[in-house]
Design a protein around this motif. Structure first.
Motif, mmCIF file in Angstrom:
data_model
loop_
_atom_site.group_PDB
_atom_site.id
_atom_site.type_symbol
_atom_site.label_atom_id
_atom_site.label_comp_id
_atom_site.label_asym_id
_atom_site.label_seq_id
_atom_site.Cartn_x
_atom_site.Cartn_y
_atom_site.Cartn_z
ATOM 1 N N ILE A 1 0.848 -1.209 0.000
ATOM 2 C CA ILE A 1 0.000 0.000 0.000
ATOM 3 C C ILE A 1 0.880 1.255 0.000
ATOM 4 O O ILE A 1 0.649 2.194 -0.774
ATOM 5 N N ASN A 2 1.927 1.252 0.836
ATOM 6 C CA ASN A 2 2.833 2.412 0.882
ATOM 7 C C ASN A 2 3.542 2.626 -0.450
ATOM 8 O O ASN A 2 3.653 3.749 -0.935
ATOM 9 N N PHE A 3 4.014 1.521 -1.016
ATOM 10 C CA PHE A 3 4.720 1.621 -2.296
ATOM 11 C C PHE A 3 3.759 2.150 -3.375
ATOM 12 O O PHE A 3 4.129 2.992 -4.195
ATOM 13 N N SER A 4 2.528 1.678 -3.332
ATOM 14 C CA SER A 4 1.532 2.125 -4.320
ATOM 15 C C SER A 4 1.268 3.620 -4.169
ATOM 16 O O SER A 4 1.176 4.349 -5.166
ATOM 17 N N ALA A 5 1.151 4.079 -2.925
ATOM 18 C CA ALA A 5 0.928 5.520 -2.697
ATOM 19 C C ALA A 5 2.109 6.306 -3.267
ATOM 20 O O ALA A 5 1.933 7.358 -3.892
ATOM 21 N N GLN A 6 3.317 5.766 -3.072
ATOM 22 C CA GLN A 6 4.518 6.446 -3.568
ATOM 23 C C GLN A 6 4.518 6.552 -5.097
ATOM 24 O O GLN A 6 4.723 7.637 -5.651
ATOM 25 N N ILE A 7 4.237 5.456 -5.787
ATOM 26 C CA ILE A 7 4.299 5.534 -7.257
ATOM 27 C C ILE A 7 3.119 6.331 -7.832
ATOM 28 O O ILE A 7 3.250 6.968 -8.861
ATOM 29 N N GLN A 8 1.990 6.315 -7.126
ATOM 30 C CA GLN A 8 0.873 7.142 -7.605
ATOM 31 C C GLN A 8 1.261 8.620 -7.589
ATOM 32 O O GLN A 8 0.805 9.404 -8.418
ATOM 33 N N ALA A 9 2.111 8.995 -6.633
ATOM 34 C CA ALA A 9 2.495 10.402 -6.493
ATOM 35 C C ALA A 9 3.706 10.759 -7.358
ATOM 36 O O ALA A 9 4.164 11.899 -7.341
ATOM 37 N N THR A 10 4.228 9.777 -8.099
ATOM 38 C CA THR A 10 5.439 10.009 -8.899
ATOM 39 C C THR A 10 5.090 10.433 -10.327
ATOM 40 O O THR A 10 4.427 9.690 -11.051
ATOM 41 N N PRO A 11 5.522 11.631 -10.721
ATOM 42 C CA PRO A 11 5.252 12.075 -12.090
ATOM 43 C C PRO A 11 5.837 11.054 -13.085
ATOM 44 O O PRO A 11 6.921 10.515 -12.845
ATOM 45 N N ASN A 12 5.081 10.767 -14.151
ATOM 46 C CA ASN A 12 5.552 9.731 -15.086
ATOM 47 C C ASN A 12 5.118 10.066 -16.495
ATOM 48 O O ASN A 12 4.334 11.004 -16.700
ATOM 49 N N LEU A 13 5.577 9.322 -17.459
ATOM 50 C CA LEU A 13 5.333 9.665 -18.859
ATOM 51 C C LEU A 13 3.898 9.415 -19.320
ATOM 52 O O LEU A 13 3.498 9.873 -20.378
ATOM 53 N N SER A 14 3.112 8.654 -18.558
ATOM 54 C CA SER A 14 1.690 8.512 -18.913
ATOM 55 C C SER A 14 0.898 9.682 -18.350
ATOM 56 O O SER A 14 -0.252 9.887 -18.702
ATOM 57 N N GLY A 15 1.500 10.375 -17.401
ATOM 58 C CA GLY A 15 0.805 11.491 -16.772
ATOM 59 C C GLY A 15 -0.334 11.046 -15.885
ATOM 60 O O GLY A 15 -1.332 11.752 -15.741
ATOM 61 N N GLY A 16 -0.210 9.885 -15.278
ATOM 62 C CA GLY A 16 -1.273 9.454 -14.366
ATOM 63 C C GLY A 16 -1.183 8.000 -14.015
ATOM 64 O O GLY A 16 -0.136 7.356 -14.197
ATOM 65 N N ALA A 17 -2.307 7.453 -13.547
ATOM 66 C CA ALA A 17 -2.326 6.093 -12.996
ATOM 67 C C ALA A 17 -2.137 5.005 -14.056
ATOM 68 O O ALA A 17 -1.955 3.841 -13.715
ATOM 69 N N GLY A 18 -2.185 5.385 -15.330
ATOM 70 C CA GLY A 18 -2.051 4.377 -16.382
ATOM 71 C C GLY A 18 -0.611 3.996 -16.683
ATOM 72 O O GLY A 18 -0.351 3.184 -17.577
ATOM 73 N N GLU A 19 0.347 4.536 -15.935
ATOM 74 C CA GLU A 19 1.755 4.182 -16.169
ATOM 75 C C GLU A 19 1.940 2.696 -15.849
ATOM 76 O O GLU A 19 1.659 2.255 -14.738
ATOM 77 N N PRO A 20 2.405 1.908 -16.827
ATOM 78 C CA PRO A 20 2.407 0.455 -16.635
ATOM 79 C C PRO A 20 3.439 -0.100 -15.677
ATOM 80 O O PRO A 20 3.184 -1.076 -14.988
ATOM 81 N N LYS A 21 4.649 0.505 -15.636
ATOM 82 C CA LYS A 21 5.679 -0.104 -14.780
ATOM 83 C C LYS A 21 6.609 0.942 -14.211
ATOM 84 O O LYS A 21 6.812 2.005 -14.800
ATOM 85 N N PHE A 22 7.159 0.628 -13.054
ATOM 86 C CA PHE A 22 8.065 1.533 -12.349
ATOM 87 C C PHE A 22 9.362 0.812 -12.035
ATOM 88 O O PHE A 22 9.396 -0.423 -11.939
ATOM 89 N N ASN A 23 10.417 1.593 -11.858
ATOM 90 C CA ASN A 23 11.683 1.015 -11.387
ATOM 91 C C ASN A 23 11.485 0.458 -9.981
ATOM 92 O O ASN A 23 10.589 0.891 -9.252
ATOM 93 N N VAL A 24 12.359 -0.445 -9.587
ATOM 94 C CA VAL A 24 12.165 -1.155 -8.317
ATOM 95 C C VAL A 24 12.395 -0.275 -7.089
ATOM 96 O O VAL A 24 12.074 -0.679 -5.970
#
Ligand code: NOJ
Ligand code: NOJ
Length: 461
Positions: free
Chosen positions: A103-126
């Motif tokens: 849950i914490n990790f998910s909150a972190q990546i949700q708050a991370t700006p990414n190239l999809s510009g939102g929750a549709g970003e498919p993958k994150f670095n570890v």
């Protein structure tokens, strides 16, 4: 004389079958704890942030050492189920802390700006930072799968009197709470085209739509319970819109549910067949009704997929039980490159086992089984007999029981097939070579373990 012979043959067949069934049960007893251990090992793996779920420990050829939102959501759904059902208190505490990390990790990546510009970003670095290279974006099934696993958790916490935990960690009226963030994204973006779960094709997808619809429906229930009324009705309204769109995926002429409509890019798929349709229902379908386990449109699609993969993969012509199933007939991804030969996948073959077990269970509770022009081919192949027109078998009739038994046995055949391609150490990669049957592609694929564990869970019910 003749009857006697039949009886002997029948008894012989039955004992061959139960010997196989025992072997399968023994094997499951050995491999289940291994699969569970290997799945859990891929969460918070050494060298990754806590709560990160790697798709596989493989770092090259192929490099799957990332947190995929989809794979993680599917995996955590399995973990949440183990947590809910855990009897041993140490195990329960351990599983809950794994989930809290996620849950914490998910909150972190949700708050991370990414190239999809939102929750549709498919993958994150570890480490939870954004992946900045080219990739098929956005992939809109991920947020729905993440929300579904966490809404299941919320239901359990609420039943345990931990509503405050739900409000603090999962859902509150702030759009930044982990579950609401995903529901907002889905409800405002489902009409847009996206890349599908196989990461290749842009268009409107059955898989994405069905998981989105279910997430919004379940999410509406949670929102309502927590007093977020207007959000609940907005989610329900959007879910109804998706439901309408889902009907357009049925092809009356092909008698299959078609995965992608309005295709904008990606490989050409003239067959229209795709196992994603089956996975969609496993991950998000209800047990009854349209787009459910019991839907005759799904049965028809399953029969057509089996027929196609039976003839495409040489390894399916060796008299092995069931049919090893791949992504789609035109697939060229061999686990390493995208210009090779597509292969059967372990997670999909396990998924087919799960489908048959769950269908057996649903139909067993029904008052009758109806054979119609839509599911005729499915039942013809299951029963080895042709049907014409409509037929009905009432619960209690011998044919009714025969169908239930054969469905269960077919589930066993699929798992026996997985067993056949899996070594004694229980390791499960992504694919099985279409000629030799040996495993290939990313090793220890988290999702392969998850799908296998879901299938044996369905068997045990
Ligand atoms: C790896 C996987 O995502 C697979 O599905 C895809 O075919 C290739 N990358 C190419 O995008
Ligand atoms: C390729 C598969 O096509 C995709 O569904 C998956 O998310 C990634 N591999 C990672 O396992």
């Amino acid at each position: 004389m003749r009857t006697k012979l039949y009886v002997i043959v029948a008894i012989a067949l039955l004992s061959v079958y139960s010997a196989h069934a025992d072997e399968l049960t023994d094997w499951i007893g050995v491999v289940q704890p291994i699969a569970q251990k290997n799945l859990l090992r891929n969460i918070s793996y050494p060298g990754t942030a806590r709560g990160c779920v790697i798709a596989s420990p493989s770092r090259e050829n192929p490099d799957y050492f990332y947190h995929w939102v989809r794979d993680a959501g599917i995996t955590m759904d399995v973990v949440v189920r183990y947590f809910i059902e855990a009897k041993d208190s140490n195990e329960k505490v351990h599983l809950e802390s794994t989930i809290l990390d996620y849950i914490n990790f998910s909150a972190q990546i949700q708050a991370t700006p990414n190239l999809s510009g939102g929750a549709g970003e498919p993958k994150f670095n570890v480490d939870g930072t954004a992946y900045l290279k080219d990739w098929g974006r956005p992939q809109n099934d991920g947020p729905a799968l993440r929300a579904l696993s966490l809404i299941r958790l919320a239901g359990y916490w609420i039943a345990q009197g931990k509503k405050d935990w739900v409000e603090e960690k999962l859902y509150n009226s702030l759009n930044t709470s982990v579950v609401k963030y995903d529901l907002e994204y889905i409800s405002h973006n489902w009409k847009n085209s996206s890349i599908e779960l196989w990461e290749e094709t842009r268009g409107q997808h059955f898989y994405t739509r069905l998981v989105q619809k279910r997430a919004l429906e379940e999410g509406a229930g949670l929102a309502e319970y927590l007093g977020d009324r207007s959000a609940a009705s907005w989610y329900r309204q959007q879910a109804a819109g998706i439901t309408k769109a889902l009907y357009s995926h049925w092809s009356e002429s092909k008698k299959i549910i078609v995965e992608t409509l309005n295709q904008e890019s990606g490989p050409s798929k003239p067959s229209g067949l795709d196992s994603a349709v089956v996975l969609a229902v496993l991950h998000a379908g209800n047990e009854n009704g349209d787009f459910s386990i019991a839907d005759e449109k799904l049965a028809s699609t399953v029969a057509k997929l089996e027929e196609a993969f039976q003839s495409i993969y040489p390894v399916n012509q060796k008299g092995f039980p069931a049919v090893a199933i791949g992504r789609y007939p035109e697939d060229k991804y061999d686990g390493y490159t995208t210009h090779g030969e597509g292969n059967p996948w372990l997670l999909i073959t396990s998924g087919f086992a799960e489908y048959y077990y769950r269908l057996a269970k649903v139909l067993n509770k029904a008052s009758e089984i109806r054979i119609t022009p839509n599911n005729q081919a499915f039942f013809a192949s299951l029963l080895g007999q042709k049907f014409q027109g409509n037929m009905t078998f009432k619960s209690g009739e011998p044919q009714f029981r025969d169908i239930i038994e054969r469905l269960t046995r077919k589930g066993d055949d699929y798992l026996t097939r997985v067993k056949l391609h899996t070594d004694g150490d229980g390791a499960m990669a992504e694919q099985m070579n279409r000629h030799s049957g040996y495993q290939q592609g990313a090793r220890d694929l988290t999702w392969s373990y998850g799908a296998f564990l879901s299938a044996i869970n369905a068997k045990s019910r």
